[in-house]
Design a protein around this motif. Structure first.
Motif, PDB file in Angstrom:
ATOM      1  N   UNK A 151     -10.247   0.590  -1.466  1.00 26.39           N
ATOM      2  CA  UNK A 151      -9.118   1.153  -0.962  1.00 26.39           C
ATOM      3  C   UNK A 151      -9.564   2.969  -1.264  1.00 26.39           C
ATOM      4  N   UNK A 152      -8.738   3.547   0.114  1.00 29.89           N
ATOM      5  CA  UNK A 152      -9.712   4.626  -0.525  1.00 29.89           C
ATOM      6  C   UNK A 152      -8.039   5.368  -0.194  1.00 29.89           C
ATOM      7  N   UNK A 153      -7.969   7.005  -0.590  1.00 30.55           N
ATOM      8  CA  UNK A 153      -6.721   7.988  -0.265  1.00 30.55           C
ATOM      9  C   UNK A 153      -7.520   9.476  -0.324  1.00 30.55           C
ATOM     10  N   UNK A 154      -6.581  10.443   0.414  1.00 31.15           N
ATOM     11  CA  UNK A 154      -7.180  11.557   0.096  1.00 31.15           C
ATOM     12  C   UNK A 154      -5.942  12.435   0.384  1.00 31.15           C
ATOM     13  N   UNK A 155      -6.129  13.561   0.561  1.00 31.30           N
ATOM     14  CA  UNK A 155      -5.270  14.855   0.202  1.00 31.30           C
ATOM     15  C   UNK A 155      -6.128  16.131   0.172  1.00 31.30           C
TER      16      UNK A 155
END
Length: 164
Positions: free
Chosen positions: A70-74
């Motif tokens: 799972x990949x998330x960014x900000x």
């Protein structure tokens, strides 16, 4: 699993990797960690999520690897301390502030030097911390896989004395 912008609060479990570039950009670091090879290695080491803080970077971690992890960014947050505190592994640029904050929290950290910087004082500080076995030093984003192998081989880090 989906790539999207990270929520307001980080996960409270330690099975994610937090990748931070600070307030500038370091696209080479973000894209190197986001490679299929590195994401597979992180998954094999027991991590189930990567959260990227991408700063002013142009490279956006896309969902091409969402079947692996799972990949998330900000881009930025008022404080990244909760993300560091709750991470199982931190991969960061060699900015002294970020490195020291991570060491204060006694986190396992890979410090990645940006070889494109002209006066690379960050390398001197990071090399000294590596020599004292407080960090895993990665002298170029292209070498992250080698450093991850050290971690897999359980090369331990020594805690740093209280910095406060």
């Amino acid at each position: 699993m989906q790539t999207n912008e990270a929520s307001k609060l980080p996960p409270s479990k330690n099975n994610y990797v937090f990748v931070t570039v600070g307030s500038t950009s370091f696209d080479d670091l973000i894209s190197a960690v986001h490679s299929t090879t590195i994401l597979k290695e992180l998954k094999q080491q027991g991590y189930d999520q990567v959260i990227y803080q991408i700063g002013r970077g142009i490279f956006i971690p896309k969902n091409k690897n969402n079947d692996i992890i799972q990949v998330m960014y900000f881009r930025s947050k008022p404080s990244i301390a909760p993300y560091i505190q709750n991470a199982g592994l931190v991969i960061c640029h060699a900015g002294v502030g970020t490195v020291m904050e991570t060491l204060r929290m006694k986190k396992k950290v890979i410090v990645v030097v940006n070889p494109s910087l002209m006066d690379n004082h960050q390398l001197e500080v990071a090399a000294a911390l590596e020599e004292d076995e407080h960090i895993y030093l990665c002298r170029s984003p292209n070498n992250i896989e080698l450093v991850l192998t050290k971690i897999k081989d359980n090369t331990p880090l020594l805690p740093i004395k209280d910095l406060d």
